[in-house]
Design a protein around this motif. Structure first.
Motif, PDB file in Angstrom:
ATOM      1  N   PRO A  88      44.983  43.861  49.460  1.00  0.00           N
ATOM      2  CA  PRO A  88      46.086  44.601  48.823  1.00  0.00           C
ATOM      3  C   PRO A  88      46.479  44.036  47.457  1.00  0.00           C
ATOM      4  O   PRO A  88      47.076  44.749  46.649  1.00  0.00           O
ATOM      5  CB  PRO A  88      47.261  44.423  49.803  1.00  0.00           C
ATOM      6  CG  PRO A  88      46.730  43.787  51.014  1.00  0.00           C
ATOM      7  CD  PRO A  88      45.399  43.203  50.698  1.00  0.00           C
ATOM      8  N   LEU A  89      46.149  42.777  47.200  1.00  0.00           N
ATOM      9  CA  LEU A  89      46.534  42.172  45.921  1.00  0.00           C
ATOM     10  C   LEU A  89      45.538  42.479  44.814  1.00  0.00           C
ATOM     11  O   LEU A  89      45.814  42.278  43.639  1.00  0.00           O
ATOM     12  CB  LEU A  89      46.639  40.645  46.069  1.00  0.00           C
ATOM     13  CG  LEU A  89      47.591  40.117  47.141  1.00  0.00           C
ATOM     14  CD1 LEU A  89      47.536  38.597  47.178  1.00  0.00           C
ATOM     15  CD2 LEU A  89      49.013  40.590  46.869  1.00  0.00           C
ATOM     16  N   LEU A  90      44.345  42.959  45.225  1.00  0.00           N
ATOM     17  CA  LEU A  90      43.286  43.167  44.240  1.00  0.00           C
ATOM     18  C   LEU A  90      43.236  44.611  43.744  1.00  0.00           C
ATOM     19  O   LEU A  90      42.225  45.084  43.252  1.00  0.00           O
ATOM     20  CB  LEU A  90      41.937  42.735  44.831  1.00  0.00           C
ATOM     21  CG  LEU A  90      41.843  41.214  45.009  1.00  0.00           C
ATOM     22  CD1 LEU A  90      40.683  40.820  45.897  1.00  0.00           C
ATOM     23  CD2 LEU A  90      41.732  40.524  43.642  1.00  0.00           C
ATOM     24  N   VAL A  91      44.365  45.278  43.900  1.00  0.00           N
ATOM     25  CA  VAL A  91      44.511  46.665  43.457  1.00  0.00           C
ATOM     26  C   VAL A  91      45.615  46.671  42.416  1.00  0.00           C
ATOM     27  O   VAL A  91      46.618  45.986  42.560  1.00  0.00           O
ATOM     28  CB  VAL A  91      44.904  47.534  44.672  1.00  0.00           C
ATOM     29  CG1 VAL A  91      45.307  48.924  44.231  1.00  0.00           C
ATOM     30  CG2 VAL A  91      43.773  47.593  45.681  1.00  0.00           C
ATOM     31  N   GLU A  92      45.410  47.417  41.342  1.00  0.00           N
ATOM     32  CA  GLU A  92      46.467  47.540  40.341  1.00  0.00           C
ATOM     33  C   GLU A  92      47.415  48.658  40.792  1.00  0.00           C
ATOM     34  O   GLU A  92      47.022  49.805  40.901  1.00  0.00           O
ATOM     35  CB  GLU A  92      45.843  47.860  38.970  1.00  0.00           C
ATOM     36  CG  GLU A  92      46.826  48.055  37.831  1.00  0.00           C
ATOM     37  CD  GLU A  92      47.657  46.811  37.493  1.00  0.00           C
ATOM     38  OE1 GLU A  92      47.252  45.702  37.877  1.00  0.00           O
ATOM     39  OE2 GLU A  92      48.723  46.985  36.879  1.00  0.00           O
ATOM     40  N   VAL A 220      45.705  35.161  41.722  1.00  0.00           N
ATOM     41  CA  VAL A 220      45.283  36.561  41.772  1.00  0.00           C
ATOM     42  C   VAL A 220      46.357  37.491  41.194  1.00  0.00           C
ATOM     43  O   VAL A 220      46.057  38.463  40.512  1.00  0.00           O
ATOM     44  CB  VAL A 220      44.944  36.964  43.230  1.00  0.00           C
ATOM     45  CG1 VAL A 220      44.867  38.469  43.387  1.00  0.00           C
ATOM     46  CG2 VAL A 220      43.640  36.313  43.671  1.00  0.00           C
ATOM     47  N   THR A 221      47.622  37.185  41.456  1.00  0.00           N
ATOM     48  CA  THR A 221      48.687  38.099  41.018  1.00  0.00           C
ATOM     49  C   THR A 221      49.190  37.778  39.615  1.00  0.00           C
ATOM     50  O   THR A 221      49.955  38.552  39.050  1.00  0.00           O
ATOM     51  CB  THR A 221      49.880  38.051  41.992  1.00  0.00           C
ATOM     52  OG1 THR A 221      50.279  36.683  42.157  1.00  0.00           O
ATOM     53  CG2 THR A 221      49.522  38.630  43.343  1.00  0.00           C
TER      54      THR A 221
ATOM     55  N   ARG B  49      40.451  46.127  37.946  1.00  0.00           N
ATOM     56  CA  ARG B  49      40.876  46.416  39.324  1.00  0.00           C
ATOM     57  C   ARG B  49      41.115  47.905  39.537  1.00  0.00           C
ATOM     58  O   ARG B  49      41.673  48.572  38.667  1.00  0.00           O
ATOM     59  CB  ARG B  49      42.182  45.678  39.633  1.00  0.00           C
ATOM     60  CG  ARG B  49      41.969  44.183  39.741  1.00  0.00           C
ATOM     61  CD  ARG B  49      43.247  43.481  40.120  1.00  0.00           C
ATOM     62  NE  ARG B  49      43.046  42.040  40.035  1.00  0.00           N
ATOM     63  CZ  ARG B  49      44.016  41.144  40.077  1.00  0.00           C
ATOM     64  NH1 ARG B  49      45.278  41.546  40.199  1.00  0.00           N
ATOM     65  NH2 ARG B  49      43.742  39.871  39.997  1.00  0.00           N
ATOM     66  N   PRO B  50      40.695  48.389  40.713  1.00  0.00           N
ATOM     67  CA  PRO B  50      40.966  49.799  41.009  1.00  0.00           C
ATOM     68  C   PRO B  50      42.472  50.024  41.091  1.00  0.00           C
ATOM     69  O   PRO B  50      43.225  49.118  41.467  1.00  0.00           O
ATOM     70  CB  PRO B  50      40.299  50.004  42.370  1.00  0.00           C
ATOM     71  CG  PRO B  50      40.203  48.647  42.980  1.00  0.00           C
ATOM     72  CD  PRO B  50      40.053  47.687  41.831  1.00  0.00           C
ATOM     73  N   ARG B  51      42.903  51.201  40.748  1.00  0.00           N
ATOM     74  CA  ARG B  51      44.323  51.509  40.863  1.00  0.00           C
ATOM     75  C   ARG B  51      44.592  52.093  42.237  1.00  0.00           C
ATOM     76  O   ARG B  51      43.765  52.774  42.802  1.00  0.00           O
ATOM     77  CB  ARG B  51      44.752  52.484  39.763  1.00  0.00           C
ATOM     78  CG  ARG B  51      44.620  51.851  38.383  1.00  0.00           C
ATOM     79  CD  ARG B  51      44.875  52.851  37.287  1.00  0.00           C
ATOM     80  NE  ARG B  51      46.253  53.320  37.277  1.00  0.00           N
ATOM     81  CZ  ARG B  51      47.272  52.626  36.757  1.00  0.00           C
ATOM     82  NH1 ARG B  51      47.061  51.447  36.233  1.00  0.00           N
ATOM     83  NH2 ARG B  51      48.492  53.118  36.759  1.00  0.00           N
ATOM     84  N   ALA B  54      48.087  50.242  47.523  1.00  0.00           N
ATOM     85  CA  ALA B  54      48.062  49.275  48.619  1.00  0.00           C
ATOM     86  C   ALA B  54      48.569  47.899  48.212  1.00  0.00           C
ATOM     87  O   ALA B  54      47.928  46.900  48.392  1.00  0.00           O
ATOM     88  CB  ALA B  54      46.639  49.166  49.171  1.00  0.00           C
ATOM     89  N   GLU B  59      55.693  42.659  44.978  1.00  0.00           N
ATOM     90  CA  GLU B  59      54.760  41.612  44.530  1.00  0.00           C
ATOM     91  C   GLU B  59      54.861  41.467  43.023  1.00  0.00           C
ATOM     92  O   GLU B  59      54.838  42.410  42.282  1.00  0.00           O
ATOM     93  CB  GLU B  59      53.335  42.012  44.920  1.00  0.00           C
ATOM     94  CG  GLU B  59      52.239  41.164  44.295  1.00  0.00           C
ATOM     95  CD  GLU B  59      51.901  41.574  42.881  1.00  0.00           C
ATOM     96  OE1 GLU B  59      51.936  40.706  42.008  1.00  0.00           O
ATOM     97  OE2 GLU B  59      51.656  42.766  42.665  1.00  0.00           O
ATOM     98  N   GLY B  61      53.480  39.024  39.821  1.00  0.00           N
ATOM     99  CA  GLY B  61      52.654  37.906  39.397  1.00  0.00           C
ATOM    100  C   GLY B  61      53.437  36.928  38.552  1.00  0.00           C
ATOM    101  O   GLY B  61      53.875  37.237  37.469  1.00  0.00           O
TER     102      GLY B  61
END
Ligand code: FES
Ligand SMILES: [Fe+2]
Ligand SMILES: [Fe+2]
Lengths: 315, 64
Positions: A88-92, A220-221, B49-51, B54, B59, B61
């Motif tokens: 879930p963190l690797l999606v923009e 990652v974030t 990164r795919p949009r 999810a 969250e 950064g």
């Protein structure tokens, strides 16, 4: 607690008080923060040897158990695998309406950037230090990669590029006092908890998997959030050093993310596959505490209040 | 390796851009963008990164 530290005496704490303390509350997190700080820079007027005082360590252990139990309870249905924790963190995200950095980027005001920086200074003025504790607990690939990332965090051999120092320059741009620990007494519990989490994971070899998961989560974030923060700093005219801290992190953490996921996590789990659930837990605990902090800040600002315990004076 | 992520190259790295300018990064490892979406091209900024949706709601950064 401060009395016990200053007067070189055992902490006065009724048995059972820790068990009744709110595991997310200010009492527990400030006390824990003070005890952890003995392992970093310590305090003026407190004997350096108190770091290994058995009475203080016993109290610290009771508070850590309370904190850890609360985290594990909250995350009882949390992810168990690296894939579930990180996917879930690797999606923009398409919808950024709940993102704090997005809020600051689009409509943040200078006083909010100052508050945000004062809060985050508790970590960033010792940036990457809590993660260095894990190095002797790793071996081979994971160790080599972890050290390479930390080397970058610590300026790659150049004192003027140490990330903690870049943050001090950001604070000066925002006319904050960059002295270590200066804003500790203004920090609310949700902020203290995010820093205590790193110290907890870092100081326990048993939690090395969680430390690695936590570190990977923040790397990652970081990049997308840093891009938004760099824009916020630029839009508010915060100054070149304030922008630079974040632009450096856009690029650095795009690299750190790749190295930490593939080499540090990959290396650790090749050596110790049984730690996978701990890695996932460290990641999920980080997301949980960052969410709680963001909620705290947003709701204070929405009310028109300071997100600090006491507001900053105007520059 | 991410199928659509960056190529990792041991630093220091020099890249010649389309217009002939040479840019340099002396990081221990350099993530060179292959998706061409980076806003700090030629360095990856995670724009590959795919949009999607999810992502945990708040969250955020914070750099490390
Ligand atoms: S490969 Fe990461 S932004 Fe292009
Ligand atoms: Fe950093
Ligand atoms: Fe980093």
């Amino acid at each position: 607690m401060t009395r016990a530290l200053r007067s070189d005496t055992a902490p006065a704490c009724a048995p059972g008080a820790v068990l009744r303390a709110d595991p997310w509350g200010e009492d527990l997190h400030l006390a824990l923060y003070l005890l952890y700080e003995l392992h970093y820079a310590g305090f003026d007027g407190v004997d350096d040897e108190r770091e290994w005082d058995p009475d203080l360590l016993r109290l610290r252990q009771a508070m850590e158990a309370r904190f850890l139990h609360a985290l594990r309870t909250e995350l009882a249905d949390g992810p168990r695998s690296v894939e579930d924790a990180f996917a879930p963190l690797l999606v923009e995200p398409v919808d950024l309406s709940d993102s704090l950095s997005h809020h600051l980027e689009t409509e943040g005001e200078l006083w909010q950037l100052r508050e945000y920086a004062a809060l985050r200074s508790l970590y960033h003025l010792k940036e990457a230090d809590p993660h260095a504790w894990v190095i002797p607990r790793l071996t081979g690939r994971a160790k080599a990669a972890m050290v390479a990332i930390e080397y970058d965090e610590f300026g790659a051999g150049r004192a003027d590029r140490v990330h903690a120092r870049l943050f001090a320059a950001l604070m000066a741009d925002l006319r904050l006092d960059p002295a270590y620990g200066r804003y500790l007494d203004r920090a609310p519990a949700p902020l203290l908890a995010t820093v205590n989490l790193m110290s907890l994971f870092g100081l326990h070899r048993a939690l090395r998997g969680a430390l690695v998961g936590h570190f990977a989560c923040v790397e990652v974030t970081s990049s997308p959030g840093s891009r938004r923060m760099a824009r916020a700093m630029r839009r508010c005219g915060a100054g070149p050093a304030a922008e630079r801290f974040y632009t450096e992190h856009v690029e650095a953490d795009a690299v750190h993310e790749q190295v930490v996921r593939h080499e540090v996590i990959g290396g650790l789990l090749a050596d110790e596959p049984h730690l996978e659930a701990d890695v996932a837990f460290g990641c999920a605990a980080t997301v949980l505490l960052e969410d709680r902090l963001a909620t705290h800040i947003r709701s204070a600002w929405t009310r028109g209040d300071s997100a600090l315990r006491t507001p900053l004076r105007l520059p | 390796m991410d199928p659509r992520g960056p190529v990792l190259v041991e630093g220091p790295v020099e890249v010649v851009l389309d217009d002939g300018t040479v840019v340099r990064s002396d990081r221990f490892v350099v993530a060179v963008c292959t998706c061409r979406r980076s806003r700090t091209y030629p360095w990856c900024d995670t724009s590959h990164r795919p949009r999607g949706r999810a992502v945990p709601p708040t969250e955020d950064g914070n750099p490390r």
